[in-house]
Design an enzyme around this catalytic site. Structure first.
Site, PDB file in Angstrom:
ATOM      1  CE  LYS A  76      38.111 -13.136 -29.338  1.00  0.00           C
ATOM      2  NZ  LYS A  76      38.395 -11.894 -28.941  1.00  0.00           N
ATOM      3  CB  SER A 151      40.677 -11.164 -31.471  1.00  0.00           C
ATOM      4  OG  SER A 151      40.220 -10.774 -30.199  1.00  0.00           O
ATOM      5  CB  SER A 175      39.220  -7.873 -29.529  1.00  0.00           C
ATOM      6  OG  SER A 175      40.600  -7.844 -29.916  1.00  0.00           O
TER       7      SER A 175
END
Length: 472
Positions: A76, A151, A175
């Site tokens: 990520k 996210s 997220s």
């Protein structure tokens, strides 16, 4: 069935048994990315193909070592990984190449993962829509005209489309859970401290976020969690628990879960969200669990006030130095500037009140867990929205007063650092996926993962209904 359709657990067993080579796995991964990534934009900063194939060939030569040996993984883009840009989706950091891995990334690398690139995120990881001025927008594999959330949006899309077997994510305000629900996969926010924060960051003040795993099954969640989790002597909140992967299968008969629904009407919902989730709750009957509807157990407005104050305070602390640089400030998104300025305007009394509410909610939740094994809520209040929206501005006719108010349903878990696993809840009449959160008591990670394992065995949504066009 191709290699990319396999679970991470099965694939890694084959790799360690030398039934398949790391080079073959890498080639399958790259072929899938070439086919699936162009319309989705989930994996960014992809490393050169020749270099990746060389790394896989070297892994084959060196032989099996580590739980993730030979597994291609994209990290990520809110996490630092040596050799890859750490942009956080911001043009300010577009050329930043970290010199060291974040702790959970280092653990994955040490376990034998071969890093191939990054997964896309919103700018600075703020908001649940993975779009930024560096890499653009990530699209939902089930409808490329819609958002996949964030996210950890790039992570979720890469899983659903079979470009990845298991990935890391992080969760401040849903997220890990919101994008998992919107991509028909699993995301796990662990109890605070189980996956330690990076030791170079603040270790004490108002922790809200944590890293965790994402996958297409709870078994693969647990496999990756066992790599990421565990005490680090430099991180005072960290601790040892598990292992998890060997304890997932359990008799769930007699477990009691509480359905929170829309928190007594406090959370506005898109049409069909609650109906889809409540239909999915019937799965608990198959598992021998008792489901009870729970009235709102705590004032929703108090939770929200505590959350936005502590969040703005935290964002102001982390992004403040960029804001103070006159060259950088024009490059910061409007929502981030709002958070920074709001956080800096808070008084000590407001911060203490937010912390007091947080403490009271933890005490109340602890009481609930004396009766219930898990609290159940939707992973989102809206269906995946059009990809060209910044964020939903109203739900069911109710105006949203902030850029993230539409995500309110994730904060009861986030605010007090509870474990929460997002599981697929099926699809609405619109053909779009929705998810449920199974929320457990602090350090009750194994319990909610066991519930998720039973759920997956009963439903199998990621395999039952992969997105059209996913490589297979």
């Amino acid at each position: 069935m191709t290699l990319t359709d396999l679970s991470a657990t099965k694939l890694l067993a084959m790799l360690h048994a030398r039934e398949v080579t790391a080079a073959e796995v890498m080639q399958a991964c790259l072929d899938c990315i070439a086919q699936e990534n162009p319309p989705l934009n989930a994996i960014v900063a992809l490393k050169d193909t020749d270099a990746l194939m060389e790394a896989a060939a070297q892994a084959d030569k060196d032989g099996p070592s580590g739980a993730l040996w030979g597994l291609p993984m994209a990290v990520k883009d809110t996490a630092n990984a040596v050799g890859f840009p750490g942009t956080l989706g911001s043009p300010i950091l577009a050329k930043f190449i970290p010199k060291r891995d974040d702790l959970h990334v280092a653990r994955m690398r040490a376990a034998g993962a071969i890093f191939i690139g990054k997964t896309n995120v919103p700018e600075f990881g703020l908001g649940s829509h993975s779009v930024n001025p560096v890499y653009g927008a990530t699209r939902n594999p089930y409808d490329t005209g819609r958002s996949v959330g964030g996210s950890s949006g790039g992570a979720a899309a890469s899983l659903a489309s079979r470009m990845q077997w298991a990935v890391d994510g992080s969760d401040m305000m849903g997220s890990l859970r919101n994008p998992a629900g919107w991509a028909n996969v699993y995301g796990f926010r662990p109890s605070f401290g189980l996956v330690p924060a990076d030791p170079d960051r603040d270790l004490y003040l108002h922790p809200l976020a944590t890293s965790g795993p994402m996958a297409r099954s709870p078994e693969d969640l647990a496999l990756l969690l066992d790599v990421q989790a565990g005490r680090d002597p430099r991180v005072p909140s960290s601790y040892d628990d598990g292992p998890f992967a060997t304890q997932l299968d359990a008799d769930l008969k007699g477990r009691r879960v509480a359905w929170l629904g829309d928190w007594g009407g406090a959370w506005p919902m898109d049409d069909g969200v609650i109906a889809t989730c409540e239909a999915a709750l019937n799965t608990f009957d198959m598992l021998g669990c008792t489901v009870e509807s729970l009235p709102a157990p705590f004032p929703a407005e108090d939770l929200w006030q505590s959350w936005i104050d502590l969040r703005s305070f935290a964002v102001a602390g982390s992004l403040g130095p960029l804001y103070d640089n006159p060259d950088y400030r024009p490059l910061i998104r409007e929502d981030a500037i709002w958070e920074i300025e709001r956080g800096r305007a808070l008084s000590a009394q407001q911060i203490m009140r937010a912390s007091s509410i947080r403490s009271n909610w933890f005490r109340k939740a602890s009481e609930l867990f004396q009766t219930y094994d898990a609290l159940i809520a939707p992973t989102a209040q809206v269906w995946p929205f059009p990809v060209d929206w910044a964020h939903p501005k109203q739900i069911a006719g109710q105006q949203m007063d902030t850029y993230h108010r539409w995500m309110e349903c994730v904060i009861p878990c986030s605010l007090i650092g509870l474990p929460g696993v997002a599981v697929p809840a099926g699809f609405g009449d619109n053909g779009l996926p929705m998810g449920l959160q199974f929320i457990g008591p602090h350090r009750g990670d194994l319990g909610v993962l066991q519930l998720a394992q039973g759920w997956h065995q009963a439903t199998g949504w990621p395999d039952k209904r992969p997105p059209q066009g996913a490589a297979g």
